[in-house]
Design an enzyme around this catalytic site. Structure first.
Site, PDB file in Angstrom:
ATOM      1  N   ASP A  71      15.853   6.032 -70.713  1.00 13.20           N
ATOM      2  CA  ASP A  71      15.956   6.719 -69.429  1.00 13.20           C
ATOM      3  C   ASP A  71      14.632   6.547 -68.696  1.00 13.20           C
ATOM      4  OD1 ASP A  71      17.040   8.655 -67.517  1.00 13.20           O
ATOM      5  OD2 ASP A  71      18.241   9.357 -69.203  1.00 13.20           O
TER       6      ASP A  71
ATOM      7  N   GLU B 221      21.129   5.677 -61.456  1.00 13.76           N
ATOM      8  CA  GLU B 221      21.883   6.888 -61.132  1.00 13.76           C
ATOM      9  C   GLU B 221      21.720   7.136 -59.640  1.00 13.76           C
ATOM     10  OE1 GLU B 221      22.200  11.607 -62.298  1.00 13.76           O
ATOM     11  OE2 GLU B 221      20.288  10.692 -61.837  1.00 13.76           O
TER      12      GLU B 221
ATOM     13  N   ASP C  61      25.361  15.779 -67.592  1.00 13.56           N
ATOM     14  CA  ASP C  61      25.350  16.650 -66.408  1.00 13.56           C
ATOM     15  C   ASP C  61      26.748  17.111 -66.008  1.00 13.56           C
ATOM     16  OD1 ASP C  61      22.581  16.315 -66.077  1.00 13.56           O
ATOM     17  OD2 ASP C  61      22.851  14.532 -64.827  1.00 13.56           O
TER      18      ASP C  61
HETATM   19  C1  NOJ Z   1      19.626  13.556 -63.161  1.00  9.32           C
HETATM   20  C2  NOJ Z   1      19.656  13.862 -64.616  1.00  9.32           C
HETATM   21  O1  NOJ Z   1      20.775  13.260 -65.183  1.00  9.32           O
HETATM   22  C3  NOJ Z   1      19.644  15.355 -64.748  1.00  9.32           C
HETATM   23  O2  NOJ Z   1      19.905  15.782 -66.057  1.00  9.32           O
HETATM   24  C4  NOJ Z   1      18.312  15.851 -64.263  1.00  9.32           C
HETATM   25  O3  NOJ Z   1      18.307  17.252 -64.250  1.00  9.32           O
HETATM   26  C5  NOJ Z   1      18.017  15.342 -62.853  1.00  9.32           C
HETATM   27  N1  NOJ Z   1      18.370  13.986 -62.642  1.00  9.32           N
HETATM   28  C6  NOJ Z   1      16.546  15.481 -62.560  1.00  9.32           C
HETATM   29  O4  NOJ Z   1      15.828  14.570 -63.334  1.00  9.32           O
END
Ligand code: NOJ
Length: 557
Positions: free
Chosen positions: A99, A252, A326
């Site tokens: 990540d 993302e 998430d």
């Molecule tokens: C996206 C991530 O997937 C999430 O878990 C995180 O809280 C936010 N970005 C901030 O990094």
């Protein structure tokens, strides 16, 4: 003919390390725990592990607030453990994708602590403004996006106040990031999943966002999503780092349209391989956003996925996912986690894995793990959930009503520990977040022992991606777009046609050959959660039935 890129025929498995496997009894998953489960993942058949952050972090947002990009958090193990993971995974033909969280750091990162001094060379690594907050933006995690520091200076944080946003306009910062990325790539990792990477270019004037009546903050997203310099930054990152390695890159990208995605993923533009779209994840939200829950209308989901399939069919590339750390668990969200849990979980797997793109499986999805309902907010851990709870409580909403929202959409639904055995099997200690009580029935041990389990449907779908070029290369056509119960589409490649038919509902349905434009008899069933049942009336579909049929040339009109 050029060879198909390996990441196009791969299936990715996401590990949320805190919740995957604990090796030392402290209740927190760790890298040695992952090592002990590599053979399980090999058995499932995946090609790539996307590892959510394992870097040193004060854990305000479970590792998405990084204190040191080049150190492993002691809870997770050591750098040697990570190197061993890369190595052991490689021996099994599995690549490790890390990540990359570079929209923000932790406020405990050395860059930020130095940046607090206005005379420091690190001052411009972050976005500082003197006087009142320069705009009305709200944070994704509730409250203002601006935090006051000393002497009337504010810094921007789109997420928690412990996640200050980096200033990508500042070249030295960009170069430090590229060096850090190179450090990881030199260790032999297989690529990066880039956290909210389309947020890194902010509109230089930081204009106010639209603020609705009764809203405490404005929506700044048009000024930080897909901002003016985003393509220049990604192209520079590609020139300086990415293109020198044979890797998978996935960005993302909340708020990215298909037009944006084409720009990000067109190979001729040298940016990224693929993006994570959010559009299909927003279809069960009302105008009030994520927590304004509304039922999914199936035609919306089908049309949205079809739009993405078409937009990136010939150029660019799709990522395919139902779940991540998430999002709520898909079997609870779009399936049926009660009497049809196994059947609907398999149906969802078949529908997603039949599409063109790179599929992502989130840990536990292959078991049909479900959402959880904890009785009190005190048992939740997620900062987004807790901040939202407090904000709504302060505005007069009842705890029961807020908990209902959390049960449907809260991120901790996905973060409960992986269910390995009937006893749990995740830790010998107390897990950091409650284990779902249904682990007594839903667990790896049981899944492996049952030849008819969801696990084996995933295993077979992964295998099919290796064996059938049609999945990677074939074109796509949605059928019965307005049908509110059936999800049906076709794939075509070199004279072969596949027909994917799924009943997304509890209703028993019949669908005729005419409706499917399928006048000929012979087909082969490739996979399904049922045996195809065809009568003179047509195909009979019991609740959540799904299958894939293959036709060779001449069989199909
Ligand atoms: C996206 C991530 O997937 C999430 O878990 C995180 O809280 C936010 N970005 C901030 O990094």
């Amino acid at each position: 003919m050029t060879q198909t890129a390996w990441w196009k025929t791969s299936v990715v498995y996401q590990i949320y390390p805190r919740s995957f496997m604990d090796s030392n009894g402290d209740g927190i998953g760790d890298i040695p725990g992952i090592l002990s489960k590599l053979d399980y993942l090999k058995h499932l058949g995946i090609d790539v592990i996307w590892l959510s952050p394992v870097y040193d972090s004060p854990n305000d947002d479970n590792g998405y607030d990084i204190r040191d990009y080049q150190a492993i958090h002691e809870e997770f193990g050591t750098m040697e453990d990570l190197e061993q993971l890369i190595d052991e995974a490689r021996k099994r033909g599995i690549r490790i994708v890390m990540d990359l969280v570079v929209n923000h750091t932790s406020d405990e990162h050395a860059w930020f602590t130095q940046s607090k001094d206005p005379t420091s060379p690190y001052r411009d690594y972050y976005i500082w403004k003197q006087g009142n907050p320069p705009n009305n933006w709200g944070s994704v995690f509730s409250g203002s996006a601006w935090e006051r520091a000393e002497d009337d200076w504010h810094y921007l944080h789109l997420f928690s106040r412990k996640q200050p946003d980096l200033n990508w306009r500042h070249e030295p910062l960009r170069n430090d990031i590229y060096d850090m990325m190179t450090f990881w790539l030199e260790k032999g990792i297989g690529g990066f999943r880039m956290d909210v990477i389309n947020f890194i270019s902010k509109h230089p004037e930081l204009p106010d966002g639209k603020q609705d009546d009764g809203e405490a903050y404005g929506d700044g997203s048009p000024y930080f999503m897909n901002g003016p310099e985003i393509h220049a930054y990604l192209q520079e990152m590609n020139r300086n780092v990415l293109r020198h390695y044979d890797i998978l890159t996935v960005g993302e990208m909340p708020g990215a349209s298909t037009e944006d995605a084409l720009l990000y993923t067109d190979p001729e533009r040298d940016e990224l391989n693929m993006v994570f779209t959010f559009e299909h994840m927003d279809l069960d939200s009302g105008p009030g956003g994520k927590w304004d829950v509304k039922p999914l209308a199936l035609p919306d989901l089908k049309k949205n996925l079809a739009k993405w399939q078409h937009a990136l069919l010939d150029k660019g590339w799709n990522s395919l996912y139902w779940n991540n750390h998430d999002q709520p668990r898909v079997v609870s969200r779009f399936g049926n986690d009660q009497e049809y849990r196994e059947h609907s979980a398999k149906m969802l797997a078949i529908v997603l894995h039949g599409l063109k793109g790179t599929p992502y499986i989130y840990q536990g999805e292959e078991l049909g793990m479900t959402n959880i309902q904890l009785p009190s907010i005190d048992q939740y851990q997620d900062i987004e959930t807790k901040n939202m709870y407090n904000e709504r409580l302060a505005s007069g909403e009842s705890p029961e009503s807020i908990l209902q929202r959390i049960y449907t959409k809260g991120r901790d639904n996905a973060r409960t520990p992986m269910q390995w055995t009937k006893e749990g099997g995740f830790t010998t200690g107390t897990p950091w977040l409650a284990m779902n009580p249904n682990h007594t029935k839903i667990n790896v041990e049981e899944s492996l022992a049952n030849p008819d389990s969801i696990f084996y449907t995933y295993q077979k779908l992964i295998q099919m991606r290796k064996e059938h070029a049609i999945l990677t290369e074939g074109s796509f056509e949605l059928m019965l777009a307005d049908d509110s119960e059936l999800f049906t589409y076709k794939r075509f490649y070199q004279g072969e046609t596949w027909l994917i038919v799924a009943n997304f509902s509890k209703t028993t349905r019949t669908v005729t050959r005419d409706e499917l434009h399928m006048p000929h008899d012979s087909y082969t069933q490739l996979i399904g959660n049922t045996h195809v049942n065809e009568t003179t009336e047509g195909f009979q579909l019991a609740p959540y039935d799904a299958f894939i049929l293959s036709f060779t040339e001449g069989d199909l009109q």
